[in-house]
Design a protein around this motif. Structure first.
Motif, PDB file in Angstrom:
ATOM      1  N   ASN A  90      36.352  19.143  50.761  1.00  0.00           N
ATOM      2  CA  ASN A  90      36.360  17.901  50.003  1.00  0.00           C
ATOM      3  C   ASN A  90      35.114  17.832  49.134  1.00  0.00           C
ATOM      4  OD1 ASN A  90      36.166  15.198  49.121  1.00  0.00           O
ATOM      5  ND2 ASN A  90      37.286  14.458  50.910  1.00  0.00           N
ATOM      6  N   THR A  93      32.980  14.373  49.642  1.00  0.00           N
ATOM      7  CA  THR A  93      32.159  14.191  50.847  1.00  0.00           C
ATOM      8  C   THR A  93      31.391  15.448  51.245  1.00  0.00           C
ATOM      9  OG1 THR A  93      33.992  14.832  52.293  1.00  0.00           O
ATOM     10  CG2 THR A  93      33.822  12.504  51.712  1.00  0.00           C
ATOM     11  N   GLU A  95      32.551  17.901  52.853  1.00  0.00           N
ATOM     12  CA  GLU A  95      32.979  18.282  54.197  1.00  0.00           C
ATOM     13  C   GLU A  95      34.212  19.176  54.121  1.00  0.00           C
ATOM     14  OE1 GLU A  95      33.688  14.550  56.064  1.00  0.00           O
ATOM     15  OE2 GLU A  95      31.576  14.190  56.534  1.00  0.00           O
ATOM     16  N   CYS A 121      42.147  12.046  54.852  1.00  0.00           N
ATOM     17  CA  CYS A 121      40.865  11.652  54.240  1.00  0.00           C
ATOM     18  C   CYS A 121      40.895  10.286  53.573  1.00  0.00           C
ATOM     19  CB  CYS A 121      40.417  12.701  53.234  1.00  0.00           C
ATOM     20  SG  CYS A 121      41.387  12.741  51.706  1.00  0.00           S
ATOM     21  N   MET A 168      32.553   7.572  46.030  1.00  0.00           N
ATOM     22  CA  MET A 168      31.396   7.645  46.922  1.00  0.00           C
ATOM     23  C   MET A 168      30.873   6.249  47.221  1.00  0.00           C
ATOM     24  SD  MET A 168      30.793  10.578  48.096  1.00  0.00           S
ATOM     25  CE  MET A 168      29.212  10.162  48.838  1.00  0.00           C
ATOM     26  N   LEU A 171      33.182   4.871  49.875  1.00  0.00           N
ATOM     27  CA  LEU A 171      32.979   5.498  51.179  1.00  0.00           C
ATOM     28  C   LEU A 171      31.679   5.046  51.836  1.00  0.00           C
ATOM     29  CD1 LEU A 171      34.139   9.133  50.316  1.00  0.00           C
ATOM     30  CD2 LEU A 171      35.347   7.487  51.756  1.00  0.00           C
TER      31      LEU A 171
END
Length: 235
Positions: A90, A93, A95, A121, A168, A171
């Motif tokens: 991803n 993120t 990750e 996600c 972002m 999140l």
């Protein structure tokens, strides 16, 4: 040398070992003694786990490291572990997400995979694309095999231009940053007015542009994971 005991599937057997022996060496002794078939391939592995005082022991540890002494008892178990079919990195993120599905996933469409990724996600399918390890964009109507996707392949999730900062902010719970991208008229992202959805809206007629915009904004919940634009328009 010292004597320890191994409890394995109802057996309780003595082993004479050195305190400097590693856990990995003890596992090899147990494997040979009990004739345990172990394996590891692309789909998974079958391995031994040793436990002492309720804790799993790492292969690199020596018996002395964890206080195993004369007449100590170690419990041994056979473990089976499936490996992820695919991985998705991803880019938002940073990750890597393992996709634990059957091998049949490789014969499904990119759209199917993107729906699964979205459920994992939380990103709507309309704000990102998937790319091969070589950076080639993957289109919804094609199958994963069309892109030579194999077991263990790591794909990349990239959001369309302009979305990363907004996502972002969502999140991380940065309310003020998120609000900068919202219209006073309601939850209409500023990117909708610019048509920044990874497709060139100028190629469509005015009516088509309005249709696509409405679909992105108001039908995310119409299908699992949101709206797949290629279900209506080819790329």
């Amino acid at each position: 040398m010292m004597r320890i005991f191994i409890a394995f599937e109802g057996s309780f057997e003595p082993f004479d070992v050195s305190a400097d022996e590693t856990v990995e060496a003890i596992k090899l002794m147990i494997k040979d003694y009990f004739h345990i078939p172990l394996s590891e391939d692309e789909q998974g592995r079958r391995y031994l786990e040793l436990m002492y005082a309720g804790a799993a022991l790492r292969n690199s540890w020596s018996l002395a490291d964890v206080g195993i002494s004369f007449c100590s008892t170690l419990k041994c178990f056979i473990k089976e572990e499936d490996k992820p079919t695919l991985y998705v990195f991803n880019a938002v993120t940073q990750e890597t997400m393992p996709i634990m599905e059957s091998v049949s996933l490789l014969g499904k469409t990119v759209s199917d995979l993107r729906t699964e990724v979205t459920l994992r996600c939380g990103l709507p399918v309309s704000v990102y694309c998937l790319r091969t390890p070589a950076g080639l964009e993957m289109y919804d109507r094609n199958t994963l095999r069309d892109y030579q996707t194999h077991l263990g392949t790591t794909l990349r999730l990239d959001v369309w231009d302009g979305w990363k900062e907004f996502l972002m902010g969502c999140l991380l719970g940065q309310k003020l940053k998120v609000q900068r991208y919202l219209s006073r008229e309601g939850p209409v992202l500023k990117y909708e007015r610019g048509g920044t959805y990874g497709i060139n809206l100028s190629n469509f007629s005015l009516n088509s542009r309005q249709t696509v915009s409405c679909c992105f904004l108001y039908t995310w919940g119409a299908a699992p994971g949101g709206f797949h634009c290629t279900q209506y328009y080819t790329t």
